[in-house]
Scaffold this active site. Sequence first.
Site, PDB file in Angstrom:
ATOM      1  N   GLU A  77       0.811  -1.227   0.000  1.00 33.29           N
ATOM      2  CA  GLU A  77       0.000   0.000   0.000  1.00 33.29           C
ATOM      3  C   GLU A  77       0.842   1.273   0.000  1.00 33.29           C
ATOM      4  O   GLU A  77       0.326   2.364  -0.209  1.00 33.29           O
ATOM      5  CB  GLU A  77      -0.912   0.028   1.243  1.00 33.29           C
ATOM      6  CG  GLU A  77      -2.045  -0.992   1.216  1.00 33.29           C
ATOM      7  CD  GLU A  77      -1.647  -2.355   1.768  1.00 33.29           C
ATOM      8  OE1 GLU A  77      -0.436  -2.676   1.767  1.00 33.29           O
ATOM      9  OE2 GLU A  77      -2.534  -3.107   2.196  1.00 33.29           O
ATOM     10  N   TRP A 127       1.781  -5.955  26.433  1.00 36.02           N
ATOM     11  CA  TRP A 127       2.087  -6.511  25.109  1.00 36.02           C
ATOM     12  C   TRP A 127       3.529  -7.012  25.067  1.00 36.02           C
ATOM     13  O   TRP A 127       4.447  -6.348  25.517  1.00 36.02           O
ATOM     14  CB  TRP A 127       1.910  -5.440  24.024  1.00 36.02           C
ATOM     15  CG  TRP A 127       0.477  -5.094  23.751  1.00 36.02           C
ATOM     16  CD1 TRP A 127      -0.623  -5.552  24.432  1.00 36.02           C
ATOM     17  CD2 TRP A 127      -0.014  -4.224  22.732  1.00 36.02           C
ATOM     18  NE1 TRP A 127      -1.761  -5.023  23.895  1.00 36.02           N
ATOM     19  CE2 TRP A 127      -1.425  -4.202  22.858  1.00 36.02           C
ATOM     20  CE3 TRP A 127       0.581  -3.477  21.721  1.00 36.02           C
ATOM     21  CZ2 TRP A 127      -2.233  -3.445  21.998  1.00 36.02           C
ATOM     22  CZ3 TRP A 127      -0.214  -2.728  20.879  1.00 36.02           C
ATOM     23  CH2 TRP A 127      -1.614  -2.713  21.021  1.00 36.02           C
TER      24      TRP A 127
HETATM   25  P1  ADP Z   1       2.059  -8.950   1.959  1.00 34.53           P
HETATM   26  O1  ADP Z   1       1.182  -8.620   3.132  1.00 34.53           O
HETATM   27  O2  ADP Z   1       1.346  -9.131   0.678  1.00 34.53           O
HETATM   28  O3  ADP Z   1       3.126  -9.936   2.249  1.00 34.53           O
HETATM   29  P2  ADP Z   1       3.549  -6.513   2.078  1.00 34.53           P
HETATM   30  O4  ADP Z   1       4.926  -6.613   1.600  1.00 34.53           O
HETATM   31  O5  ADP Z   1       2.735  -5.377   1.676  1.00 34.53           O
HETATM   32  O6  ADP Z   1       2.852  -7.715   1.568  1.00 34.53           O
HETATM   33  O7  ADP Z   1       3.565  -6.655   3.652  1.00 34.53           O
HETATM   34  C1  ADP Z   1       3.769  -5.518   4.428  1.00 34.53           C
HETATM   35  C2  ADP Z   1       4.015  -5.888   5.861  1.00 34.53           C
HETATM   36  O8  ADP Z   1       5.250  -6.571   5.987  1.00 34.53           O
HETATM   37  C3  ADP Z   1       4.144  -4.705   6.777  1.00 34.53           C
HETATM   38  O9  ADP Z   1       2.897  -4.195   7.153  1.00 34.53           O
HETATM   39  C4  ADP Z   1       4.924  -5.303   7.940  1.00 34.53           C
HETATM   40  O10 ADP Z   1       4.072  -6.001   8.835  1.00 34.53           O
HETATM   41  C5  ADP Z   1       5.818  -6.302   7.262  1.00 34.53           C
HETATM   42  N1  ADP Z   1       7.165  -5.744   7.086  1.00 34.53           N
HETATM   43  C6  ADP Z   1       7.681  -5.172   5.996  1.00 34.53           C
HETATM   44  N2  ADP Z   1       8.961  -4.809   6.212  1.00 34.53           N
HETATM   45  C7  ADP Z   1       9.251  -5.138   7.484  1.00 34.53           C
HETATM   46  C8  ADP Z   1      10.405  -5.004   8.318  1.00 34.53           C
HETATM   47  N3  ADP Z   1      11.549  -4.482   7.880  1.00 34.53           N
HETATM   48  N4  ADP Z   1      10.316  -5.454   9.589  1.00 34.53           N
HETATM   49  C9  ADP Z   1       9.182  -6.005  10.061  1.00 34.53           C
HETATM   50  N5  ADP Z   1       8.071  -6.161   9.327  1.00 34.53           N
HETATM   51  C10 ADP Z   1       8.101  -5.735   8.053  1.00 34.53           C
END
Ligand code: ADP
Length: 554
Positions: free
Chosen positions: A332, A446
Site C-alpha cells: 500500500e 504486550w
Molecule cells: P504482503 O502482506 O502481501 O506480504 P507486504 O509486503 O505489503 O505484503 O507486507 C507488508 C508488511 O510486511 C508490513 O505491514 C509489515 O508487517 C511487514 N514488514 C515489511 N517490512 C518489514 C520489516 N523491515 N520489519 C518487520 N516487518 C516488516
Amino acid sequence: MRGLMQDWPLLVHKILDHAATYFGDRQIVTRAVEPDGGIRRTTYADIHRRARKLASAFQSFGVRLGDRVATLAWNTERHLEAWYGIAGVGAVYHTLNPRLFPEQIVYIANHAEDRIIMTDLTFVPLLEKIQDHLKSVEAIIILTDRAHMPQTSLRNVICYEEFVAAGSDSFEWASFDENTACGLCYTSGTTGNPKGVLYSHRSNVLHSLAANQSDALGVSNGDVILPVVPMFHANAWSLAFSAPMAGAALVMPGARLDGPSIYELLENERVTMTAAVPTVWLALLNHLEGNNLKLSTLKRVAIGGSACPPSMIEKFEKNYGVDVSHAWGMTELSPVGTVGTLKAEQKALPFDERLRIKSKQGRPMFTVEMKILDDAGKELPRDGKAFGHLVVRGPAIASGYFKGDGGQVLDGEGFFDTGDVSTIDAQGFMQITDRAKDVIKSGGEWISSIDIENLAVGHPAVANAAVIGVHHPKWDERPLLIVQKKPGHEVSREEMLAFLDGKIAKWWMPDDVAFIDNIPLTATGKIQKVELRNIFKDYRLPTAGAAAAAGGAS
Ligand code: ADP
C-alpha cells in the site's frame, strides 16, 4: 497566485526515455528462464526501443487506457519491457504472484478483469490448470521466442518475440493525466480475500524519486543492482523505476533465487547493490559460510518485508563489509516507507550502538508522514518506548483498494492504518514490534514477538524461529517459541531458553519451546502466523497446569 511552471505530467515511461537517452548503453543482464538460456544481455536503449514496439502491438491488439494486462513472471528484461510497454499505452500492469494458491490467482485475475496474461514458460502448466476459470482473459503471451514455445493446451497463445516484432518502430508513447492508473498489485490477504492496490503514474514516479534519495535506497549511475525481490512482490521495491531513473545497470535473476545462484550473479556481474527479504539472505549467508566465500564487489544490501535480525546485519557488515539498509514498507506504500540509514552524528558510534539503531526499521523517506496512535486514536510520544498503531500519509500511499474493497481506509486526517504496531524514537527511527494481529497480550501488557524471534535466529543451530501467543489460564496469553533447526544441528529446549536468558525482560521469556521441521512462509516470504496458531491451537503450555492449580488454590 499560481506558480508559472510547466505542467509536465509525471508518467513512468519518461523514466525509460531518460535512461535510454543518457544511459542507453547501461547493461540489463538476465538469467534466462529457458533451461538452455544462459545469460542474456541487453541495454536501456534496446529495452526502450522494444517496449515502444510492444506498446504499439498492444494498441493494435485493442488494449485501451485503463485495461489490465497481467504479468505472471520472474524478474527478467522482458518483464521490464512488459511493464513499460503496458504503462506506455495507458494500460495497467498487474503483477500476479505465482506463489499464491491457484484459486487465489483465479480470484485475483477475475477481480482485476485482466484481458491478457503475459507469462514465463515456468507458469504455463499452472495456467493450463486454471484457464477455464479465467473469465476475462482473451490471450496469453508467453515471454519467450519461437524456438522455445511449448506444446500447450492453452488457448489463444501468442509468442512474445513475435508479438513485439509486429509492433511499429515509430510508436510514440501515449500522453495522459499523471493520475492515470499505472500498476496493480494485490496484497497477500492473510485474512480475507486479497485486495488490489492501484498505483498511478504520478505515485510511481514520486515514489521512485523519493526512494532514490541518498538516505533512502540511494541508487546512482555507478550501481549495478540485483533486484532479488520479485517484480510480483510489492512493486519490486521501486527498483524497476529507480534504477533506470538513476542510470544504474540491472541484473535480473530469473527463476533461480537460491544462495549459490545469487552468489554467482553477485560475483560474475560485479553487483554493487541488491535487495530482498531476510529468507533469501539466510540462504546466501549459509552458502557463503559453508563454502568459505567472500563478496568482492557488493557494497549495499536492502533488507525488508520482514524484520531483519541483528545477527544478519552483523554478519553482512563484519564478515563481508556490506552495508545493510534495513527497510520497512508495504504494498500500500508503493512500497518503501522507511529506511534505516544512520544520521551523520550516529555514524561515529561504537558498532554495537550502530547495530541497535540499524536493527530498527528506519526513518521515513521524504513523502512519507507517520505517527503512532493508542487504541483511542491519540498520538503517542516519540520516545522509542511507547508503542501503538502505526499510521501513514503521503502521495504514494493508497487512499483505498481497487473497486472499493475494504471500504474507507483513511481516518479523518487522511492517515492509513498500516496494521503494524511500532515505536518511534526521538531521532525518528521507527521500530516494528508486531503486526497488530500478532501481538501477544500477556496480563494486559504486550510482548513483541519480533524481538524474541530476532534473538532466537541468532543461535547458530537455528534456521528460523517464530513466536506466537498461546492461551494461558492466568495471563491470557504467553509466548511459545517455535524453532526450525538448521539441517545437521541440534539444540534443546533448555539451551534455547538459556540463550535468551538475560537478553530480554524476564516476563517476555517464552513459556516453552517447540520444534518444527518447516516454519510455514507466506507467498511473500513472511512467517505464516495464522497457520502456526492453527497448528498449535491445542498446545498446552507446561506453565498452564501449574497456573490453573495455583489460581484454584488462591
Ligand atoms: P504482503 O502482506 O502481501 O506480504 P507486504 O509486503 O505489503 O505484503 O507486507 C507488508 C508488511 O510486511 C508490513 O505491514 C509489515 O508487517 C511487514 N514488514 C515489511 N517490512 C518489514 C520489516 N523491515 N520489519 C518487520 N516487518 C516488516
